[in-house]
Design a protein around this motif. Structure first.
Motif, PDB file in Angstrom:
ATOM      1  N   GLN A  10       2.955  14.321 -14.012  1.00 15.56           N
ATOM      2  CA  GLN A  10       1.939  14.534 -15.085  1.00 15.56           C
ATOM      3  C   GLN A  10       1.765  16.014 -15.049  1.00 15.56           C
ATOM      4  O   GLN A  10       1.406  16.608 -16.334  1.00 15.56           O
ATOM      5  CB  GLN A  10       0.392  14.102 -14.709  1.00 15.56           C
ATOM      6  N   ARG A  42       3.706  10.038  -9.718  1.00 16.60           N
ATOM      7  CA  ARG A  42       3.214  10.137 -11.034  1.00 16.60           C
ATOM      8  C   ARG A  42       2.358  11.353 -11.324  1.00 16.60           C
ATOM      9  O   ARG A  42       2.510  12.091 -12.423  1.00 16.60           O
ATOM     10  CB  ARG A  42       2.312   8.950 -11.327  1.00 16.60           C
ATOM     11  N   SER A  43       1.643  11.802 -10.024  1.00 18.20           N
ATOM     12  CA  SER A  43       0.737  12.990 -10.288  1.00 18.20           C
ATOM     13  C   SER A  43       1.521  14.213 -10.374  1.00 18.20           C
ATOM     14  O   SER A  43       1.621  15.197 -11.038  1.00 18.20           O
ATOM     15  CB  SER A  43      -0.091  13.060  -9.065  1.00 18.20           C
ATOM     16  N   SER A  55       8.236   6.068 -13.662  1.00 16.03           N
ATOM     17  CA  SER A  55       7.992   5.018 -12.697  1.00 16.03           C
ATOM     18  C   SER A  55       8.958   5.098 -11.655  1.00 16.03           C
ATOM     19  O   SER A  55      10.069   5.597 -11.649  1.00 16.03           O
ATOM     20  CB  SER A  55       7.817   3.685 -13.648  1.00 16.03           C
ATOM     21  N   ARG A  94       0.754  -1.216  -0.083  1.00 15.76           N
ATOM     22  CA  ARG A  94      -0.024   0.221  -0.065  1.00 15.76           C
ATOM     23  C   ARG A  94       0.796   1.402   0.162  1.00 15.76           C
ATOM     24  O   ARG A  94       0.653   2.339  -0.843  1.00 15.76           O
ATOM     25  CB  ARG A  94      -1.002  -0.237   1.088  1.00 15.76           C
ATOM     26  N   LYS A 105       2.493   1.602  -3.318  1.00 16.32           N
ATOM     27  CA  LYS A 105       1.512   2.284  -4.371  1.00 16.32           C
ATOM     28  C   LYS A 105       1.295   3.633  -4.230  1.00 16.32           C
ATOM     29  O   LYS A 105       0.948   4.379  -5.190  1.00 16.32           O
ATOM     30  CB  LYS A 105       0.281   1.280  -4.015  1.00 16.32           C
ATOM     31  N   GLU A 106       1.222   4.160  -2.776  1.00 16.37           N
ATOM     32  CA  GLU A 106       0.895   5.662  -2.806  1.00 16.37           C
ATOM     33  C   GLU A 106       1.805   6.367  -2.984  1.00 16.37           C
ATOM     34  O   GLU A 106       1.661   7.775  -3.702  1.00 16.37           O
ATOM     35  CB  GLU A 106       0.456   5.845  -1.306  1.00 16.37           C
ATOM     36  N   ARG A 110       6.705  11.182 -18.173  1.00 18.24           N
ATOM     37  CA  ARG A 110       6.227   9.814 -17.686  1.00 18.24           C
ATOM     38  C   ARG A 110       7.282   9.370 -16.735  1.00 18.24           C
ATOM     39  O   ARG A 110       8.337   9.432 -17.082  1.00 18.24           O
ATOM     40  CB  ARG A 110       6.252   8.778 -18.729  1.00 18.24           C
ATOM     41  N   ARG A 123       3.953   5.925  -5.599  1.00 22.18           N
ATOM     42  CA  ARG A 123       4.123   5.822  -7.003  1.00 22.18           C
ATOM     43  C   ARG A 123       3.054   6.716  -7.329  1.00 22.18           C
ATOM     44  O   ARG A 123       3.337   7.533  -8.486  1.00 22.18           O
ATOM     45  CB  ARG A 123       3.815   4.215  -7.466  1.00 22.18           C
ATOM     46  N   THR A 124       2.019   6.719  -6.699  1.00 19.90           N
ATOM     47  CA  THR A 124       0.749   7.657  -7.251  1.00 19.90           C
ATOM     48  C   THR A 124       1.173   9.421  -7.226  1.00 19.90           C
ATOM     49  O   THR A 124       1.047  10.007  -7.697  1.00 19.90           O
ATOM     50  CB  THR A 124      -0.436   7.231  -6.210  1.00 19.90           C
ATOM     51  N   VAL A 125       1.818   9.569  -5.986  1.00 17.71           N
ATOM     52  CA  VAL A 125       2.076  10.756  -5.544  1.00 17.71           C
ATOM     53  C   VAL A 125       3.280  11.349  -6.584  1.00 17.71           C
ATOM     54  O   VAL A 125       3.077  12.423  -7.256  1.00 17.71           O
ATOM     55  CB  VAL A 125       2.701  11.078  -4.225  1.00 17.71           C
TER      56      VAL A 125
END
Length: 76
Positions: A64, A60-61, A71, A50, A53-54, A69, A56-58
């Motif tokens: 963007q 990536r945002s 990872s 978890r 995953k979070e 791009r 990576r989300t932060v």
């Protein structure tokens, strides 16, 4: 993005001096390789992945917003 990942990782682990991030360009995508001390690996990954995953989300945002791009890979 690299600085953000370092900041997040250093605040999660017990050994912040062993946090390192290597930035690699790969086919138009930036790969951030995160390395931490072996005993801190569980703190960065979290239960069932978890926290990883979070993270990576932060990252990536932020990427963007910069039209990039990215990872994040957690290296052993």
């Amino acid at each position: 993005m690299k600085e953000l990942l370092i900041y997040i990782a250093k605040n999660l682990v017990d050994n912040p001096d062993q946090v390192s991030v290597n930035e690699v360009d790969c086919d138009g995508e930036v790969v951030l390789e995160l390395r931490v001390a072996p005993e801190d690996m569980g703190k960065v990954i979290g239960r069932q992945g978890r926290i990883a995953k979070e993270i990576r989300t932060v990252v990536r945002s932020l990427a963007q917003r910069n039209n990039t791009r990215v990872s994040v890979e957690i290296m052993e």
